[in-house]
Design a protein around this motif. Structure first.
Motif, short mmCIF file in Angstrom:
data_model
loop_
_atom_site.label_atom_id
_atom_site.label_comp_id
_atom_site.label_asym_id
_atom_site.label_seq_id
_atom_site.Cartn_x
_atom_site.Cartn_y
_atom_site.Cartn_z
N THR A 164 45.76 -30.39 32.01
CA THR A 164 45.07 -29.19 32.47
C THR A 164 44.18 -28.64 31.35
O THR A 164 44.54 -28.68 30.19
N VAL A 165 43.02 -28.14 31.72
CA VAL A 165 42.16 -27.50 30.75
C VAL A 165 42.86 -26.24 30.24
O VAL A 165 43.35 -25.43 31.03
N GLU A 166 42.94 -26.11 28.92
CA GLU A 166 43.68 -24.99 28.33
C GLU A 166 42.98 -23.66 28.60
O GLU A 166 41.78 -23.53 28.44
N ARG A 167 43.76 -22.68 29.02
CA ARG A 167 43.24 -21.34 29.25
C ARG A 167 43.28 -20.56 27.96
O ARG A 167 44.02 -20.89 27.04
N PRO A 168 42.53 -19.48 27.85
CA PRO A 168 42.59 -18.64 26.66
C PRO A 168 44.00 -18.11 26.46
O PRO A 168 44.71 -17.82 27.42
N VAL A 169 44.40 -17.95 25.21
CA VAL A 169 45.76 -17.53 24.88
C VAL A 169 46.11 -16.21 25.54
O VAL A 169 47.19 -16.03 26.05
N GLN A 170 45.17 -15.26 25.56
CA GLN A 170 45.50 -13.95 26.10
C GLN A 170 45.82 -14.03 27.59
O GLN A 170 46.56 -13.18 28.10
N LEU A 171 45.28 -15.01 28.31
CA LEU A 171 45.61 -15.16 29.72
C LEU A 171 46.94 -15.89 29.89
O LEU A 171 47.71 -15.58 30.78
N GLU A 172 47.21 -16.88 29.04
CA GLU A 172 48.44 -17.65 29.15
C GLU A 172 49.67 -16.78 28.96
O GLU A 172 50.74 -17.07 29.49
N GLU A 173 49.54 -15.73 28.21
CA GLU A 173 50.69 -14.87 27.94
C GLU A 173 51.23 -14.25 29.23
O GLU A 173 52.40 -13.85 29.27
N HIS A 174 50.42 -14.15 30.26
CA HIS A 174 50.84 -13.48 31.48
C HIS A 174 51.10 -14.48 32.62
O HIS A 174 51.41 -14.07 33.73
N ILE A 175 50.99 -15.76 32.33
CA ILE A 175 51.20 -16.77 33.36
C ILE A 175 52.69 -17.02 33.53
O ILE A 175 53.42 -17.16 32.56
N GLU A 176 53.14 -17.08 34.78
CA GLU A 176 54.54 -17.37 35.06
C GLU A 176 54.67 -18.59 35.96
O GLU A 176 53.68 -19.09 36.52
N ALA A 177 55.90 -19.07 36.08
CA ALA A 177 56.18 -20.21 36.94
C ALA A 177 55.90 -19.84 38.39
O ALA A 177 56.06 -18.68 38.79
N PRO A 178 55.46 -20.78 39.21
CA PRO A 178 55.19 -20.49 40.63
C PRO A 178 56.46 -20.10 41.36
O PRO A 178 57.57 -20.46 40.96
N LEU A 179 56.30 -19.37 42.44
CA LEU A 179 57.46 -18.87 43.18
C LEU A 179 58.06 -19.91 44.11
O LEU A 179 59.26 -19.86 44.41
N THR A 180 57.25 -20.86 44.56
CA THR A 180 57.74 -21.91 45.45
C THR A 180 57.24 -23.25 44.94
O THR A 180 56.39 -23.33 44.06
N LEU A 181 57.75 -24.33 45.55
CA LEU A 181 57.31 -25.67 45.16
C LEU A 181 55.95 -26.02 45.72
O LEU A 181 55.37 -27.04 45.34
N GLU A 182 55.44 -25.21 46.61
CA GLU A 182 54.14 -25.51 47.20
C GLU A 182 52.99 -25.13 46.28
O GLU A 182 51.85 -25.50 46.54
N GLU A 183 53.27 -24.38 45.22
CA GLU A 183 52.24 -23.96 44.28
C GLU A 183 52.26 -24.87 43.06
O GLU A 183 53.33 -25.27 42.59
#
Length: 467
Positions: free
Chosen positions: A4-23
């Motif tokens: 995956t293309v790396e996102r900026p660090v400040q955005l990655e800090e707020h990324i969480e695991a998907p809620l279902t397996l469909e994501e």
């Protein structure tokens, strides 16, 4: 597999695991995230207690301290190698561990190991919550003889951590690993101030049974490795971070137990968590070091609870993982209120007998059979013949090391008599069961033509990686 293309660090800090397996899973965990996660998982306060089972793997023998330390290192390296290898498919496909078994057995048959995994992970969650409460109760100035508040607090924190798994991994990387490293070094220094016995006195006859405990402890994480490495930025960081973090941490944890037994804890009391925890608290400022280890133990119960959620989603892929985390955490907390730690060594041995050969089947089929083209969709075809290598590996393990539960040992002793088989001290149940399962898997995988569903799944996985 395209990363995956790396996102900026400040955005990655707020990324969480998907809620279902469909994501699709976000790929945000790098080298230090993996080292932090696995380093903390390897440094359990149960590790020093387990050291007695390696020093005295059978009632009739005691190894030398040097031999036991070498058994710990060798067993940890072998076990972690399996875990790190099992972590790679998750990084390459983006699928959790039990979902990966769809490619091995088919979707419906993958429910069988999923059920076994859910049972063992809930068991581990209960054990961890119990040991956290037992250790916290021994800290100075803490209320005694009232275990339930500690259990409830540990259960609530475990549940909250399982709701935000990627955020927890970032915290482990930034703070927990450094704190645990400093505390471990401090305990080594304080314990080594005491006189040491002869380190080479004792036998080596229990080397492989002792190493099997270290292997089993590490391999117990193989069925959940991909639940976390599915978020890795690369398969190299997934493998290398797991190998570095867990190998160093588990070896240090177990050998710390050996040092405690050699200096301040009687061998007859070493299997008692109270005696081992008391030895750590007794050193200068030991209560503070122990408090850090108790708090850090929450990552064990968190990992077990979150991976239970991921396993359940293999069967119910559209269930919200946050609701599942609350259910699993509540169940583990209630069970922890009613149970205390017992038969820990037998628990490890039984886990090893199930997941060592299962890991062998997965790795052989994934890396040699279909070379990474892996069908994890709901249309994954059934492959019931691959249950045979898994079962054969489990039988091999039990023939060599059936554990210590009386009725279970009696049954396998009878089978040994039927087969005229006598296990020897040089036999490793883990190594032999892995070899048997791997060799029996080969004929079903090598040279098998890649089917259309495999190719379609690989294309879909690659597309999700790019998105």
């Amino acid at each position: 597999m395209t990363a995956t293309v790396e996102r900026p660090v400040q955005l990655e800090e707020h990324i969480e695991a998907p809620l279902t397996l469909e994501e699709p899973p976000p790929r945000v965990l790098g080298w230090w995230d993996q080292i932090g996660l696995w380093g903390n998982l390897g440094m359990s306060i149960l590790g020093p207690v387990t050291a007695i089972y390696i020093l005295q793997p059978t009632p009739q023998s005691q190894m030398s301290y040097v031999g036991a330390a070498l058994a710990i290192i060798v067993g940890t390296i072998l076990g972690t190698l399996l875990v790190a290898s099992a972590a790679v498919p998750g990084a390459q496909t983006g699928a959790p561990s039990m979902v990966l078994l769809r490619g091995l057995f088919g979707r419906r048959l993958s429910y069988l190991p999923t059920l076994v995994n859910v049972v063992q992970l809930i068991g581990w969650s209960v054990f961890e919550i119990v040991v956290i409460s037992a250790a916290a109760e021994q800290l100075p100035h803490m209320p005694k003889d009232h275990r339930w508040p500690y259990v409830v607090v540990a259960g609530v924190l475990t549940t909250l951590m399982a709701i935000r798994p990627l955020g927890v991994v970032r915290i482990l990387r930034r703070y927990a690993l450094a704190a645990v490293t400093l505390v471990t070094i401090y305990l080594y220094v304080e314990l080594l101030r005491h006189p040491m016995p002869a380190l080479t006195h004792g036998s080596w006859t229990g080397f492989w049974p002792g190493a099997d405990y270290a292997i089993a402890a590490a391999v117990s994480f193989a069925p959940l490795a991909s639940d976390y490495t599915r978020h890795a930025r690369s398969s190299k960081s997934a493998f290398g971070g797991t190998m570095i973090g867990y190998t160093i941490a588990q070896s240090a944890s177990y050998i710390l137990g050996l040092v405690a037994i050699a200096t301040v804890v009687k061998a007859t009391d070493a299997g008692d968590t109270t005696a081992m925890f008391g030895a750590f608290i007794a050193v200068p400022a030991g209560w503070l070091a122990m408090a850090v280890l108790v708090a850090r133990e929450l990552d064990q119960s968190f990992a077990d609870s979150y991976s239970t959620v991921m396993s359940v989603q293999n069967v119910f892929p559209r269930f919200d993982r946050r609701i599942l985390a609350v259910v699993v955490g509540g169940l583990a907390t209630v069970m922890a209120l009613a149970l205390r730690i017992d038969d820990y060594a037998n628990f490890l041995a039984l886990l090893g007998s199930v997941f060592v050969p299962l890991t062998a089947c997965l790795l052989v089929d994934y890396f040699l059979g279909r070379r990474g083209h892996w069908n994890v969709t709901e249309a994954a075809p059934s492959r019931p013949w691959l249950l045979m290598p898994w079962i054969a590996g489990m039988v091999t393990y039990q023939l060599i090391n059936p554990g210590y539960v009386g009725w279970w040992v009696d049954r396998w002793t009878t089978v040994q008599g039927w087969l005229h088989f006598t296990p020897h001290s040089w036999m490793s149940a883990s190594v032999f069961s892995f070899a048997v399962a791997a060799l029996l898997t080969l004929p079903f995988t090598i040279g098998r033509p890649r089917d259309l569903s495999d190719a379609t799944a690989a294309i879909a996985t690659t597309a999700s990686d790019k998105s």
